[in-house]
Design a protein around this motif. Structure first.
Motif, PDB file in Angstrom:
ATOM      1  N   GLN A 140       6.070  -3.799   8.704  1.00 29.31           N
ATOM      2  CA  GLN A 140       6.264  -2.459   9.248  1.00 29.31           C
ATOM      3  C   GLN A 140       7.275  -1.703   8.400  1.00 29.31           C
ATOM      4  OE1 GLN A 140       6.202  -2.179  13.645  1.00 29.31           O
ATOM      5  NE2 GLN A 140       8.244  -1.310  13.369  1.00 29.31           N
ATOM      6  N   VAL A 141       7.033  -0.415   8.169  1.00 34.82           N
ATOM      7  CA  VAL A 141       7.948   0.384   7.362  1.00 34.82           C
ATOM      8  C   VAL A 141       8.865   1.183   8.259  1.00 34.82           C
ATOM      9  CG1 VAL A 141       6.319   0.539   5.447  1.00 34.82           C
ATOM     10  CG2 VAL A 141       6.330   2.325   7.208  1.00 34.82           C
ATOM     11  N   SER A 142      10.007   1.581   7.714  1.00 31.76           N
ATOM     12  CA  SER A 142      10.937   2.420   8.462  1.00 31.76           C
ATOM     13  C   SER A 142      10.385   3.827   8.544  1.00 31.76           C
ATOM     14  CB  SER A 142      12.305   2.431   7.782  1.00 31.76           C
ATOM     15  OG  SER A 142      12.192   2.937   6.463  1.00 31.76           O
ATOM     16  N   ARG A 168       2.598   3.862   2.609  1.00 34.00           N
ATOM     17  CA  ARG A 168       3.769   3.063   2.253  1.00 34.00           C
ATOM     18  C   ARG A 168       3.528   1.573   2.534  1.00 34.00           C
ATOM     19  NH1 ARG A 168       8.919   4.508   4.882  1.00 34.00           N
ATOM     20  NH2 ARG A 168       9.856   3.386   3.142  1.00 34.00           N
ATOM     21  N   MET A 169       2.834   1.259   3.603  1.00 37.37           N
ATOM     22  CA  MET A 169       2.538  -0.139   3.907  1.00 37.37           C
ATOM     23  C   MET A 169       1.577  -0.737   2.880  1.00 37.37           C
ATOM     24  SD  MET A 169       2.297   0.110   8.072  1.00 37.37           S
ATOM     25  CE  MET A 169       1.868  -1.613   8.320  1.00 37.37           C
ATOM     26  N   GLN A 199       2.779  -2.441  -0.309  1.00 41.70           N
ATOM     27  CA  GLN A 199       3.285  -3.811  -0.265  1.00 41.70           C
ATOM     28  C   GLN A 199       2.292  -4.812  -0.843  1.00 41.70           C
ATOM     29  OE1 GLN A 199       4.147  -4.551   3.879  1.00 41.70           O
ATOM     30  NE2 GLN A 199       5.368  -2.678   4.083  1.00 41.70           N
ATOM     31  N   THR A 227      10.048   7.777   8.211  1.00 38.10           N
ATOM     32  CA  THR A 227      10.469   8.721   7.177  1.00 38.10           C
ATOM     33  C   THR A 227      10.399  10.165   7.639  1.00 38.10           C
ATOM     34  OG1 THR A 227       8.213   8.824   6.287  1.00 38.10           O
ATOM     35  CG2 THR A 227       9.696   7.176   5.346  1.00 38.10           C
ATOM     36  N   ALA A 240       2.961   6.628   6.592  1.00 36.88           N
ATOM     37  CA  ALA A 240       3.325   5.246   6.918  1.00 36.88           C
ATOM     38  C   ALA A 240       2.275   4.270   6.398  1.00 36.88           C
ATOM     39  CB  ALA A 240       3.494   5.093   8.427  1.00 36.88           C
TER      40      ALA A 240
END
Length: 291
Positions: A206-208, A20-21, A24, A210, A17
């Motif tokens: 915030q990421v979804s 992935r953030m 951005q 996974t 997570a």
């Protein structure tokens, strides 16, 4: 100016997570060297796949495939490894973020999702806590540890060493506790970047999810109430506590639990909850091995 930010952490600590953030942020990159595919031995891999199945196939593929990639990525080690400060990292002025988690909570999470475990899966949590663990060559620890719990202290010892060396070189570092990160991922990651000397150019989102089951809100409620404590027995706590370097753990904000505060046996409700939690990983593992 692009800034290299590397994220390190054991399995099930939120590394995916966080990475992935970070994607951005246009000013942040996560590799020093370009990705260079390492040519494997196609004939050997084909022979392994043809002649082995299940855990034996995983064991042989791991032994045959990981060493070359580990040698080829010295400046960009695996996120689950014990990182070693390299000249390339210093030259790139790399920033390092370290994800950590309470060892008791982490042991339960690893038993549920034992990524990279080789060999048969134990039928109980008690068995998992004391089974030998074969590490990945790219992890930077002993080939075989006395138990999976030993990974926790090995990794944190490596993080402490890296942070000390990086600080001497003037590189930025920060530690994120999983418990705080899952409660507010945006605030915690932003704060860690600022602590490491970086000011994000834009607000993180915030990421979804996974991996794993349940929504982030459900996980926040679960960990906010520390419900995982209800899945531990006195013997579980003792088995984990005796394998942790607590002088080291306290430097990262963790203290030992008191085994006397836990029951000899779980109540039927919590025993069923733990069995359901761990049996899912066993079923998923068997399905993956048969594929």
């Amino acid at each position: 100016m692009v800034q290299i930010v590397k994220v390190f952490g054991e399995r099930n600590t939120g590394t995916r997570a966080a990475i992935r953030m970070l994607r951005q942020l246009p000013e942040v990159a996560q590799r020093i060297d370009p990705m260079v595919p390492v040519r494997g031995n196609d004939a050997l891999e084909a022979a392994i796949r043809a002649q082995f199945r299940g855990q034996w196939r995983k064991l042989y593929l791991a032994a045959a495939g990981h060493d070359p990639s580990a040698r080829a990525t010295g400046n960009d080690p695996w996120k689950h490894s014990v990182p070693m400060l390299s000249d390339g990292m210093v030259a790139a002025r790399m920033t390092a973020l370290f994800m950590v988690r309470d060892p008791y909570s982490w042991a339960l999470a690893l038993a549920r999702r034992p990524y990279h475990m080789k060999g048969p899966r134990p039928e109980s949590f008690e068995g998992f806590l004391t089974r030998p663990w074969m590490s990945e060559p790219r992890e930077g620890v002993e080939p075989v540890l006395a138990s999976p719990v030993m990974l926790w202290s090995r990794k944190l010892a490596g993080y402490r060493s890296f942070i000390g060396q990086a600080t001497c070189e003037g590189l930025g570092t920060a530690v994120l506790q999983f418990e705080h990160f899952i409660a507010d991922p945006v605030a915690e990651l932003t704060g860690a970047l600022v602590q490491a000397g970086l000011q994000p150019s834009r607000a993180l989102q915030q990421v979804s999810e996974t991996k794993g089951r349940g929504t982030l809100a459900e996980k926040q409620a679960y960990y906010g109430r520390a419900e995982w404590l209800n899945l531990l027995t006195r013997s579980n706590v003792e088995a984990i506590s005796t394998q942790i370097n607590w002088d080291l753990a306290e430097q990262f904000g963790y203290r030992p639990l008191t085994s006397g505060d836990f029951p000899e046996e779980l109540s039927p409700h919590w025993a069923a909850a733990r069995d359901a939690l761990l049996s899912r990983s066993h079923r998923e593992g068997r399905a993956a091995s048969a594929a």
